[in-house]
Design a protein around this motif. Structure first.
Motif, PDB file in Angstrom:
ATOM      1  N   GLU A  32      49.037  45.910  44.391  1.00 20.20           N
ATOM      2  CA  GLU A  32      49.245  46.807  45.534  1.00 20.20           C
ATOM      3  C   GLU A  32      48.693  48.194  45.224  1.00 20.20           C
ATOM      4  O   GLU A  32      48.963  48.773  44.175  1.00 20.20           O
ATOM      5  N   ARG A  33      47.908  48.687  46.140  1.00 17.14           N
ATOM      6  CA  ARG A  33      47.394  50.037  45.999  1.00 17.14           C
ATOM      7  C   ARG A  33      47.826  50.824  47.245  1.00 17.14           C
ATOM      8  O   ARG A  33      47.817  50.310  48.365  1.00 17.14           O
ATOM      9  N   GLU A  91      48.229  48.511  50.321  1.00 20.45           N
ATOM     10  CA  GLU A  91      47.218  47.465  50.537  1.00 20.45           C
ATOM     11  C   GLU A  91      47.127  46.561  49.305  1.00 20.45           C
ATOM     12  O   GLU A  91      47.126  47.043  48.166  1.00 20.45           O
ATOM     13  N   ALA A  92      47.094  45.260  49.572  1.00 17.63           N
ATOM     14  CA  ALA A  92      46.909  44.301  48.481  1.00 17.63           C
ATOM     15  C   ALA A  92      45.414  44.151  48.206  1.00 17.63           C
ATOM     16  O   ALA A  92      44.635  43.840  49.117  1.00 17.63           O
ATOM     17  N   GLN A  93      45.036  44.402  46.970  1.00 18.90           N
ATOM     18  CA  GLN A  93      43.640  44.309  46.582  1.00 18.90           C
ATOM     19  C   GLN A  93      43.509  43.479  45.317  1.00 18.90           C
ATOM     20  O   GLN A  93      44.440  43.424  44.498  1.00 18.90           O
ATOM     21  N   PRO A  94      42.344  42.800  45.124  1.00 15.58           N
ATOM     22  CA  PRO A  94      42.152  42.035  43.891  1.00 15.58           C
ATOM     23  C   PRO A  94      42.269  42.941  42.664  1.00 15.58           C
ATOM     24  O   PRO A  94      41.872  44.108  42.703  1.00 15.58           O
ATOM     25  N   MET A  95      42.817  42.405  41.587  1.00 14.01           N
ATOM     26  CA  MET A  95      42.965  43.182  40.357  1.00 14.01           C
ATOM     27  C   MET A  95      41.594  43.629  39.828  1.00 14.01           C
ATOM     28  O   MET A  95      41.469  44.713  39.252  1.00 14.01           O
ATOM     29  N   PHE A  96      40.562  42.796  40.028  1.00 12.96           N
ATOM     30  CA  PHE A  96      39.213  43.124  39.570  1.00 12.96           C
ATOM     31  C   PHE A  96      38.268  43.126  40.771  1.00 12.96           C
ATOM     32  O   PHE A  96      38.330  42.213  41.606  1.00 12.96           O
ATOM     33  N   PRO A  97      37.399  44.104  40.901  1.00 14.56           N
ATOM     34  CA  PRO A  97      36.445  44.118  42.016  1.00 14.56           C
ATOM     35  C   PRO A  97      35.588  42.853  42.014  1.00 14.56           C
ATOM     36  O   PRO A  97      35.121  42.396  40.955  1.00 14.56           O
ATOM     37  N   MET A  98      35.384  42.273  43.168  1.00 17.54           N
ATOM     38  CA  MET A  98      34.637  41.027  43.276  1.00 17.54           C
ATOM     39  C   MET A  98      33.227  41.162  42.701  1.00 17.54           C
ATOM     40  O   MET A  98      32.722  40.264  42.036  1.00 17.54           O
TER      41      MET A  98
END
Length: 350
Positions: free
Chosen positions: A283-284, A291-298
């Motif tokens: 969560e950021r 906002e829920a975002q991936p731990m690592f950028p795609m």
């Protein structure tokens, strides 16, 4: 190899005469003559930028007719020592030559396959020889040819190795995912098998073999294999292996496991999508909402995987890229060592 060897012998016989990279003999297997021939033919092959040369016993040199031969390399002794062992000891550097007995439909034939010189001109008993017509003079008498051999010497290029040899045209199109090749390279799929094979050969993914068949090169197999498991372990074990754990170490429960089956280019998009779909979310706090975002950028995951595939040491057998997803990190490893010390990488980053 018998079927391919028969096709190869028949192809060599078509001219009838001795060629620059082949010597036809009946029964003559004088150890000194054979030793000089191996040196001369190995050097001549490198000069011509070809991969192999050969000596064929049991074929008449003037007509190309199969006579059969009584020569048996396994039975021949030189000073009480096995012929092949002595030959290998007298050659420096010794090429990985091989004798094969071939049951040709017209008679028994012995084939000596000689790889081209790879690191230095091949010497026999301390002297390097070269092929001039049917003669085998000293290479030192031909400085221009010596220089050409030196120029053509180069380290082994893994991509140009053969992954599968003597393959029928239809089988090539089964082993290679050619629709992916044309899609990823932005080319229109040509009509007809012949045109497809010509395009694959132009990009050195396949190479014409003897008897109208094909070799699938390592490059073609590792990038566009429809199924890596159809190839020998040297290729199949290069498949990407992925494991996801529900904790921070490998003692944790395995939640997902995936062993790559497709070639790197063919399966790359699916692999990256699959892994990104399993990356934990965090969560950021945004301007107004969490906002829920991936731990690592795609994009970072994509680039790291791509680099692991591209920058591995392909000559290390039995190993391929491995990806491990933990609850707090993603580990990506590949065979080989970095070109610079890892301490230097850290120092540069700092």
């Amino acid at each position: 190899m018998t079927e391919r060897d028969i096709a190869w012998i028949d192809e060599l016989r078509k001219g009838g005469k001795e060629r620059a990279l082949v010597e036809f003999k009946h029964n003559n297997a004088d150890p000194e003559i054979v030793g000089k021939l191996v040196s001369a033919l190995s050097n001549a092959a490198r000069e011509a930028d070809r991969e192999v040369a050969c000596v064929v016993w049991g074929v008449e040199d003037e007509t190309g007719r199969v006579l059969g031969t009584s020569f048996d390399p396994n039975a021949l002794k030189v000073g009480g020592q096995a012929f092949e062992m002595r030959l290998a000891q007298m050659l420096r550097p010794s090429p990985a030559f091989s004798f094969r007995t071939v049951d040709h439909p017209d008679g028994r034939v012995v084939l000596l396959e000689i790889p081209a010189a790879s690191t230095a001109p091949v010497e026999y008993s301390g002297t390097a020889y070269i092929r001039v017509g049917n003669a085998t003079p000293k290479l030192s008498d031909f400085p221009d040819r010596y220089q050409k051999i030196i120029t053509n010497l180069r380290p082994f290029v893994w991509e140009k190795g053969v992954a599968k040899s003597f393959v029928e045209s239809d089988e090539v199109l089964d082993f290679i995912d050619y629709p992916s090749y044309f899609r990823l390279t932005g080319q229109k799929l040509p009509e007809g098998r012949t045109a497809i094979l010509e395009r694959l050969a132009a990009d050195q993914l396949i190479q014409l073999d003897v008897g109208g068949r094909w070799n699938i090169m390592n490059l073609g197999a590792i990038l566009f294999a429809s199924d890596l498991r159809k190839f020998d372990e040297a290729i199949s074990r290069k498949a990407v292996r992925f494991v996801a754990y529900d904790g921070r170490n490998k003692a944790s429960t395995v939640t997902h496991r995936h062993d790559g089956r497709f070639g790197y280019a063919t399966g790359f998009e699916g692999l990256v999508t699959y892994i990104n779909g399993l990356v934990p979310s965090v969560e950021r706090i945004g301007p107004a909402f969490r906002e829920a975002q991936p731990m690592f950028p795609m994009i970072a995951v994509r680039e790291l995987i791509a680099n692991a595939l591209i920058h591995q040491d392909m000559t290390i057998g039995g190993a391929g890229p491995q990806i491990a997803l933990f609850s707090d990190r993603l580990e990506i490893t590949n065979p080989g060592e970095p070109l610079v010390s890892t301490h230097m990488l850290i120092a540069t980053e700092m």
